[in-house]
Design a protein around this motif. Structure first.
Motif, short mmCIF file in Angstrom:
data_model
loop_
_atom_site.label_atom_id
_atom_site.label_comp_id
_atom_site.label_asym_id
_atom_site.label_seq_id
_atom_site.Cartn_x
_atom_site.Cartn_y
_atom_site.Cartn_z
N TYR A 286 -69.01 -63.04 -74.86
CA TYR A 286 -68.53 -62.81 -73.46
C TYR A 286 -69.76 -61.68 -73.07
CZ TYR A 286 -63.87 -64.40 -74.03
OH TYR A 286 -62.63 -65.11 -74.14
N SER A 287 -69.95 -61.65 -71.79
CA SER A 287 -70.94 -60.66 -71.03
C SER A 287 -69.95 -59.48 -70.57
CB SER A 287 -71.67 -61.44 -70.14
OG SER A 287 -72.54 -62.35 -70.36
N ILE B 130 -69.26 -56.40 -67.87
CA ILE B 130 -69.30 -56.27 -66.52
C ILE B 130 -70.24 -55.00 -66.50
CG2 ILE B 130 -68.25 -55.90 -64.43
CD1 ILE B 130 -67.88 -58.66 -65.48
N TYR C 252 -71.48 -50.79 -67.61
CA TYR C 252 -70.66 -50.72 -68.46
C TYR C 252 -70.12 -49.40 -68.12
CZ TYR C 252 -67.70 -50.86 -72.58
OH TYR C 252 -66.74 -50.99 -73.38
N GLY D 247 -66.49 -62.37 -67.42
CA GLY D 247 -67.20 -61.25 -68.26
C GLY D 247 -66.01 -60.06 -68.38
N TYR D 248 -66.42 -59.20 -69.28
CA TYR D 248 -65.19 -58.20 -69.63
C TYR D 248 -65.26 -56.96 -69.28
CZ TYR D 248 -68.02 -56.41 -73.52
OH TYR D 248 -69.09 -55.83 -74.35
N LYS D 249 -64.13 -55.91 -68.98
CA LYS D 249 -64.32 -54.66 -69.15
C LYS D 249 -63.29 -54.25 -70.12
CE LYS D 249 -64.80 -54.16 -63.90
NZ LYS D 249 -64.30 -53.50 -62.97
N TRP E 287 -60.66 -59.53 -68.13
CA TRP E 287 -61.39 -60.51 -67.76
C TRP E 287 -61.58 -60.78 -66.34
CZ3 TRP E 287 -63.16 -61.09 -72.34
CH2 TRP E 287 -62.43 -61.00 -73.45
N TYR E 288 -62.96 -60.67 -65.98
CA TYR E 288 -63.27 -60.44 -64.53
C TYR E 288 -64.20 -61.79 -64.23
CZ TYR E 288 -60.84 -55.97 -63.35
OH TYR E 288 -59.99 -55.19 -63.21
N LYS E 289 -64.07 -62.13 -63.03
CA LYS E 289 -65.24 -62.91 -62.42
C LYS E 289 -65.70 -62.42 -61.14
CE LYS E 289 -66.30 -67.80 -61.17
NZ LYS E 289 -65.56 -69.36 -61.01
N LYS E 290 -66.82 -61.86 -61.22
CA LYS E 290 -67.31 -60.81 -60.06
C LYS E 290 -66.20 -59.74 -59.95
CE LYS E 290 -69.96 -64.40 -57.67
NZ LYS E 290 -70.26 -65.00 -56.45
N ASN E 291 -65.60 -59.48 -59.08
CA ASN E 291 -64.53 -58.44 -58.67
C ASN E 291 -63.44 -58.77 -58.76
OD1 ASN E 291 -66.70 -56.78 -57.90
ND2 ASN E 291 -66.86 -57.22 -55.94
#
Length: 357
Positions: free
Chosen positions: A37-38, A40, A43, A83-85, A145-149
């Motif tokens: 995972y990438s 966000i 960070y 991606g992840y936060k 889990w986010y895709k862009k915002n």
């Protein structure tokens, strides 16, 4: 901030009903399992990092919990798509249960209706006897889990004690799963009612890491249960993961072949330098399958040539490990400085190595 409820996920277990469980199914490809995972960026660290360190001192175990949650999440959230936060919602105050605070890790009581641990006045049935004031849930990890915002899903890692009470009474698997089924559903409902961004269509995956509280244990624990919540559905799965210390009598009993191969590797590395090099590790099993081994080599080299010899010997001797289902990672530390990192991926014989020189 407000919202509501729900679920779907993986399989599930008999619990008290005695119904059977199917195996985990997934639409994700094997390439998803290899991909990372990438984050966000930029960070943003959460103040829960203080809570995690305060609860579990071992950095290795904390990494096993969060890294393991990422691996399990790949069955539902593709690294190529999101991606992840971390802890975008459950911050320190949401979790805190110290000094009578009303966080999720606290006990259920009139002034803390959201507490996820049993009331101090209630007796918890461990399956091996009833215990009053049982502290079962000790921490919660969160990956968002986010895709862009746009929020696309959430993964939660529940960390639980396997023993409770003054006598360290062991909780049976059936009683633990019963508690976790109720607790997971309550936590998901709480998050959907508490935070506007988490609507009913946001899938939430909840996996439980059970700590081994035995003072003589050779394993630190592992993931043992999960639920996946989406829409109106909820499904649960029994997991069978465990991390073993290497070397250990428990590993020898479970997998004598791997234990012997590690001993051979260890002995080879101890002979490279005049000063003894120490070799220890951890091995992750999913059921009876070895899936990951991390090896730490502590050397006391005096010259660049000596350290180069250590790293080259480690790379060569990784061939002693014959199982291809496993990912092998080696960290070489020399006089408290990390000198080399190397990895041999699952289903590969190639070793990728990077040194600090």
């Amino acid at each position: 901030m407000h919202k509501r409820n729900i679920l779907v996920g993986i399989l599930c277990a008999s619990l008290l009903s005695g119904s059977g469980c199917s195996s985990i199914t997934s639409s994700k490809s094997s390439s998803d399992q290899q991909e990372e995972y990438s984050a966000i960026l930029p960070y943003e660290s959460s103040d829960t990092r203080v809570k995690h360190v305060g609860i579990i001192a071992s950095e290795d175990v904390r990494i096993q919990i969060e890294d393991g949650l990422m691996d399990l999440s790949k069955h539902y959230f593709s690294p190529s798509e999101v991606g992840y936060k971390t802890h975008a919602f459950l911050d320190y105050d949401e979790l805190d249960a110290t000094d009578g605070s009303r966080g999720l890790l606290g006990t259920l009581r009139d002034d803390n209706p959201n507490g996820l641990n049993p009331s101090t006045n209630d007796e918890f049935d461990t399956g091996n006897g009833k215990v009053k004031g049982a502290t079962i849930l000790v921490d919660i990890y969160e990956l968002d889990w986010y895709k862009k915002n746009d929020l696309k899903g959430i993964s939660l890692g529940l960390v639980v004690n396997d023993r409770v009470g003054d006598n360290n009474t062991k909780i049976t698997k059936a009683k633990m799963r019963q508690y976790l089924k109720v607790t997971s559903t309550k936590l998901v409902n709480y998050m959907r009612s508490r935070f506007n961004e988490i609507n009913d269509n946001i899938p939430i995956y909840v996996a439980t890491y059970e700590l081994n509280g035995s003072e003589t244990a050779d394993d630190t624990g592992g993931y043992m249960y999960s639920g996946y919540f989406e829409g109106n559905k909820q499904e649960y799965a029994v997991l069978d993961e465990k991390w073993y210390r290497v070397p250990s009598t428990s590993l020898t009993s479970k997998d004598s072949t791997t234990a012997d191969q590690f001993t051979s590797f260890q002995e080879a590395m101890q002979k490279v330098l005049p000063d003894n090099s120490y070799v220890i590790g951890s091995a992750k099993y999913e059921g009876d399958t070895l899936t990951r081994m991390t090896i730490d080599i502590t050397a006391h080299g005096k010259t660049a040539g000596e350290m180069l010899a250590v790293s080259q010997s480690a790379e060569k001797n990784l061939s002693k490990f014959k199982k291809r289902t496993c990912e092998y990672t080696v960290r070489i530390t020399n006089n408290d400085k990390v000198y080399c990192m190397m990895k041999r991926a699952a289903n590969s014989t190639e070793v990728v190595s990077v040194t600090s020189m």
